[in-house]
Design a protein around this motif. Structure first.
Motif, PDB file in Angstrom:
ATOM      1  N   SER A 126      66.730 -33.829 -28.322  1.00 14.47           N
ATOM      2  CA  SER A 126      66.596 -33.674 -26.886  1.00 14.47           C
ATOM      3  C   SER A 126      65.152 -33.578 -26.421  1.00 14.47           C
ATOM      4  O   SER A 126      64.869 -33.648 -25.250  1.00 14.47           O
ATOM      5  N   THR A 168      64.721 -26.036 -20.613  1.00 12.04           N
ATOM      6  CA  THR A 168      65.426 -25.160 -21.541  1.00 12.04           C
ATOM      7  C   THR A 168      64.956 -23.717 -21.389  1.00 12.04           C
ATOM      8  O   THR A 168      65.763 -22.779 -21.340  1.00 12.04           O
ATOM      9  N   ARG A 201      73.080 -24.960 -29.404  1.00 14.83           N
ATOM     10  CA  ARG A 201      73.780 -25.395 -28.195  1.00 14.83           C
ATOM     11  C   ARG A 201      75.199 -24.852 -28.145  1.00 14.83           C
ATOM     12  O   ARG A 201      75.646 -24.322 -27.119  1.00 14.83           O
ATOM     13  N   CYS A 250      73.923 -27.211 -17.477  1.00 14.78           N
ATOM     14  CA  CYS A 250      72.579 -27.492 -17.999  1.00 14.78           C
ATOM     15  C   CYS A 250      72.467 -27.256 -19.500  1.00 14.78           C
ATOM     16  O   CYS A 250      71.363 -27.346 -20.060  1.00 14.78           O
ATOM     17  N   GLY A 281      73.129 -28.924 -21.949  1.00 16.27           N
ATOM     18  CA  GLY A 281      72.660 -30.061 -22.735  1.00 16.27           C
ATOM     19  C   GLY A 281      71.185 -30.015 -23.046  1.00 16.27           C
ATOM     20  O   GLY A 281      70.714 -30.710 -23.960  1.00 16.27           O
ATOM     21  N   THR A 282      70.418 -29.194 -22.291  1.00 19.27           N
ATOM     22  CA  THR A 282      68.983 -29.070 -22.578  1.00 19.27           C
ATOM     23  C   THR A 282      68.718 -28.208 -23.809  1.00 19.27           C
ATOM     24  O   THR A 282      67.603 -28.198 -24.327  1.00 19.27           O
TER      25      THR A 282
END
Length: 472
Positions: free
Chosen positions: A7, A17, A81, A186, A188-189
């Motif tokens: 990422s 993040t 994650r 969010c 996914g960051t």
């Protein structure tokens, strides 16, 4: 072997993040304090006494303290994650259950679930941001993580009081729902990295959990007005005994849940020895000041809460200058000046009276906020200055555990100082309590002064702007 994150470029700080994690930290810390001022309204709604509200408040703090040691192992096993997403889901759903709780028993159960989510959400989030970034990025990252720790304990009681007075106490928990949904959108960051999978040290965890939970319970009991000291003493004894067992286990286990090796690093040790005293004092002051204004000055809770905004303003006002100050003067100077400044402002609080001009009270609170902010930033940053990247997971877990315990002991220290002062002079109890607390800061002042002048210099040198290339 650690899986590289796709990422972001390895070694760079992902600002989205970091902001997501800071927001999650703020949500978790705010929830831990907002219920305090709303307790009478919650108690009336649930048909219990105000004193009974100590149970859901303490249950949350105890659960967070007990489950934080699992954070490092869980993120290595399941990845940052997935762990962060699960923690946010647990925290958000349990917040909804808290808001809908029809009885005290359900509220306590929901607060325990909240504590599990919060215990994983905060240290895991901080770890996934810190473990792969370059040295020059550490100061920036820690600066983002510091503001929730400064703002939430001050804003929590204010927000809780306002919502309970003008809306409903249930909104304290309902506010977490949109924040949790936003965090999940969010997520996914967050890098999906995993780490080296280790066996779960069950013996190390339960002994650590019982120790931290018992010490936090003792602190919570002491902070309850009118509570006897015998239960607190019993919890403290259990905490000390299981703490000794935990230390022995963590030092001898082949794959300990938390490695204590980071404490051999001087900068890390200073950050969590004298730094813990600093954090305890900051939280004790946040506990005592509103009581002084309400009980001694005769202010309304809303008036007292509004005055604390000055402390918050001092926190945020100095924040942009914190990193330049660390680069210019170094960690030792900033730590010593911050602790000395906090000690002076706390001692001056002992001179306040109902006749003190409001502007002077607000200026003193703002100055105290300035020293809180610079001290927090310096301690939180220097902790990782000399930690090898391979040991960052253990260092982060140990750091989160110690800091959570300091938060739990803060209000208790203020309550204990006030009780001791009442025995000496009931008419000057708040003044003497502030003096007692200020005197404890001698420890971090001496410890900070003994730091080498160049301590943490690898961070400040790396973070300094690069000189422009010379032209010949």
């Amino acid at each position: 072997m650690r899986i590289a994150s796709a990422s972001r470029e390895p070694g760079t700080l992902s600002r989205p993040t970091a902001l997501l994690v800071a927001g999650a930290m703020f949500m978790e810390l705010l929830d831990g304090t907002a219920l305090t001022t709303a307790s009478p309204r919650v108690a009336a709604a649930l048909g219990v006494s105000s004193a009974a509200m100590a149970v859901p408040i303490s249950a949350y703090l105890i659960t967070v303290a007990a489950f934080i040691p699992l954070g490092g192992w869980v993120v290595d096993r399941f990845g940052g994650r997935r762990t962060f997403a699960l923690a946010v889901v647990v925290f958000t759903l349990s917040s909804a259950l808290c808001a809908a709780a029809p009885s005290l028993a359900i509220l306590v159960a929901a607060r325990v679930a909240q504590g599990i989510g919060g215990a994983l959400m905060v240290p895991v989030g901080r770890l996934v941001v810190l473990r792969d970034i370059r040295r020059e990025e550490v100061i920036r990252a820690v600066a983002l993580f510091t503001w929730p720790a400064l703002a939430a304990p001050l804003l929590g009681p204010v927000i809780g009081g306002i919502l309970a007075t003008y809306a409903s106490w249930r909104w304290i928990f309902l506010l977490n729902l949109p924040l949790g949904v936003l965090a999940l959108c969010c997520v996914g960051t967050i890098p999906a990295d995993t780490g080296q999978i280790r066996r779960l040290d069950v013996r190390g965890w339960w002994s650590s959990a019982v120790c931290l939970g018992s010490l936090t319970a003792a602190a919570a009991i002491v902070a309850i007005p009118g509570a006897g000291l015998a239960p607190a003493f019993g919890c403290a004894v259990v905490g000390v005994v299981t703490g000794a067992l935990a230390v022995h286990r963590l030092r001898t286990a082949p794959e300990p849940l938390i490695s204590l090796g980071s404490l051999r690093v001087r900068t890390f040790r200073v950050s969590h020895a004298g730094g813990s005293v600093f954090r305890v004092v900051c939280n004790a002051v946040a506990f005592l000041v509103p009581l002084l204004f309400v009980d001694d000055f005769g202010w309304t809770p809303a008036h007292a809460g509004a005055a604390l905004v000055a402390l918050f303003a001092g926190n945020l006002g100095i924040k942009p200058a914190t990193t330049p100050l660390l680069r210019r003067f170094g960690f030792r100077a900033v730590i010593v000046v911050s602790v000395c400044g906090l000690a002076l402002t706390v001692a001056l609080m002992a001179t306040l009276s109902p006749s003190t001009p409001l502007v002077l009270i607000l200026l003193l609170l703002a100055a105290s906020g300035v020293f809180r902010s610079t001290g927090f930033s310096a301690y939180n940053t220097v902790a990782f200055a000399d930690i090898d990247p391979a040991h960052l997971t253990d260092a982060n877990t140990l750091s989160s555990t110690i800091q959570q315990l300091a938060v739990g002991l803060g209000a208790a220290s203020g309550a204990l100082a006030l009780r001791f002062a009442l025995l000496l002079d009931p008419h000057e109890s708040y003044r003497e309590a502030f003096v007692f607390i200020a005197l404890t800061l001698i420890v971090p002042i001496v410890e900070g002064a003994l730091l080498p002048a160049g301590a943490g210099g690898n961070l400040t040198r790396a973070a300094s702007p690069k000189p422009a290339p010379s032209r010949s």
